[in-house]
Design an enzyme around this catalytic site. Structure first.
Site, PDB file in Angstrom:
ATOM      1  N   LEU A 227       0.670  -1.082  -0.066  1.00  0.00           N
ATOM      2  CA  LEU A 227       0.322  -0.465   0.175  1.00  0.00           C
ATOM      3  C   LEU A 227       1.274   1.686  -0.146  1.00  0.00           C
ATOM      4  O   LEU A 227       1.985   1.350   0.759  1.00  0.00           O
ATOM      5  CB  LEU A 227      -0.660   0.093   1.135  1.00  0.00           C
ATOM      6  CG  LEU A 227      -2.365  -0.607   1.027  1.00  0.00           C
ATOM      7  CD1 LEU A 227      -3.080  -0.823   2.410  1.00  0.00           C
ATOM      8  CD2 LEU A 227      -3.409   0.493   0.059  1.00  0.00           C
ATOM      9  N   ASP A 228       0.269   2.065  -0.599  1.00  0.00           N
ATOM     10  CA  ASP A 228       0.809   3.490  -0.808  1.00  0.00           C
ATOM     11  C   ASP A 228       1.528   4.296   0.724  1.00  0.00           C
ATOM     12  O   ASP A 228       0.084   4.235   1.357  1.00  0.00           O
ATOM     13  CB  ASP A 228       0.823   4.526  -1.628  1.00  0.00           C
ATOM     14  CG  ASP A 228       1.094   3.974  -3.024  1.00  0.00           C
ATOM     15  OD1 ASP A 228       1.896   3.207  -3.672  1.00  0.00           O
ATOM     16  OD2 ASP A 228      -0.427   4.351  -3.969  1.00  0.00           O
ATOM     17  N   THR A 229       2.155   4.498   0.883  1.00  0.00           N
ATOM     18  CA  THR A 229       2.126   5.543   2.229  1.00  0.00           C
ATOM     19  C   THR A 229       1.597   6.438   2.297  1.00  0.00           C
ATOM     20  O   THR A 229       1.220   6.368   3.580  1.00  0.00           O
ATOM     21  CB  THR A 229       4.495   6.601   2.476  1.00  0.00           C
ATOM     22  OG1 THR A 229       4.824   5.757   1.813  1.00  0.00           O
ATOM     23  CG2 THR A 229       4.632   7.200   3.869  1.00  0.00           C
TER      24      THR A 229
ATOM     25  N   SER B 237      -1.448   5.716   1.731  1.00  0.00           N
ATOM     26  CA  SER B 237      -2.635   4.662   1.637  1.00  0.00           C
ATOM     27  C   SER B 237      -3.590   4.345   2.727  1.00  0.00           C
ATOM     28  O   SER B 237      -2.376   3.754   3.790  1.00  0.00           O
ATOM     29  CB  SER B 237      -2.772   3.776   0.727  1.00  0.00           C
ATOM     30  OG  SER B 237      -3.029   5.022  -0.984  1.00  0.00           O
TER      31      SER B 237
ATOM     32  N   ARG C 199      -0.295   3.043  -7.094  1.00  0.00           N
ATOM     33  CA  ARG C 199      -0.481   4.444  -7.648  1.00  0.00           C
ATOM     34  C   ARG C 199      -1.711   3.935  -8.832  1.00  0.00           C
ATOM     35  O   ARG C 199      -2.578   4.880  -8.768  1.00  0.00           O
ATOM     36  CB  ARG C 199      -0.115   5.452  -7.462  1.00  0.00           C
ATOM     37  CG  ARG C 199       1.246   5.623  -6.407  1.00  0.00           C
ATOM     38  CD  ARG C 199       1.817   6.998  -6.764  1.00  0.00           C
ATOM     39  NE  ARG C 199       1.102   7.436  -6.292  1.00  0.00           N
ATOM     40  CZ  ARG C 199       0.649   8.444  -4.433  1.00  0.00           C
ATOM     41  NH1 ARG C 199       1.257   7.109  -4.122  1.00  0.00           N
ATOM     42  NH2 ARG C 199      -0.084   8.975  -4.556  1.00  0.00           N
TER      43      ARG C 199
END
Length: 203
Positions: free
Chosen positions: A41-43, A45, A141
């Site tokens: 997961l993106d930072t 998110s 993303r």
């Protein structure tokens, strides 16, 4: 028997165990050796991150070939009608790859949702809307890029589920461990689901 960790990743946490000078990492929340994230997961998110000590299971959960559905709750700028979601439901060319058609529906704001820290950027003259989006790829993303191309910039992104596993009952930073001896459900293809899905509840 394999270990499976369901972790509700808070905003701002990096999906790695090695220390970082700017952000907290998984090591600040999960004090257990030998487990690895099945996907990322993106930072910026939030939501479900699955970890396991089983390399084969990790691959089966995260690899797009197994068509594992991932459900995201997405707060976007704007007030789209159902027709405005059509680009998300079709193949979308993002330049470096073309997406598979997503499931995208307008939903009510999730019940019992925790406040984000820091709060999202608010613009009083621009409304916002919650969407439920289901994809199978999970490229870097991807959701943010899809909504931006559809003219609906993402304000907040929460992964609610991967396959049958959800963050139901988990507050940010909390985790739950389950044991699995077989996981036939993760090989089932994504099935097209209809409109009018149930409300997502966190409390």
């Amino acid at each position: 028997m394999s270990r499976l960790i369901l972790f509700n990743k808070p905003y701002g946490v990096i999906c790695q165990f090695t220390p970082d000078n700017k952000h907290p990492t998984l090591k600040d929340y999960l004090k257990m050796p030998g487990v690895y994230a099945a996907g990322r997961l993106d930072t910026d998110s939030e939501g479900l991150l699955i970890l396991t000590d089983d390399g084969a299971l990790q691959h089966r959960i995260s690899h797009p070939r197994h068509k594992q559905p991932k459900t995201y709750l997405v707060q976007v700028e704007g007030a789209p009608n159902d027709a405005a979601l059509r680009p998300l439901r079709e193949r979308m060319d993002l330049g470096d790859f073309v997406t598979q058609p997503a499931i995208a529906n307008i939903i009510d704001e999730p019940q019992g949702l925790w406040p984000r820290n820091p709060p999202i950027r608010e613009r009083k003259n621009i409304p916002d809307t919650w969407l439920e989006i289901v994809i199978i790829e999970g490229k870097n993303r991807q959701i943010r890029r899809m909504t931006a191309k559809a003219g609906l910039p993402t304000l907040r992104l929460i992964r609610y589920s991967v396959g049958e596993w959800t963050i139901q009952g988990l507050k940010p930073g909390e985790w739950r461990e389950i044991e699995v001896d077989n996981t036939p459900e993760i090989d089932e293809p994504l099935q097209r689901r209809g409109e009018g899905r149930g409300k997502k509840k966190f409390s």
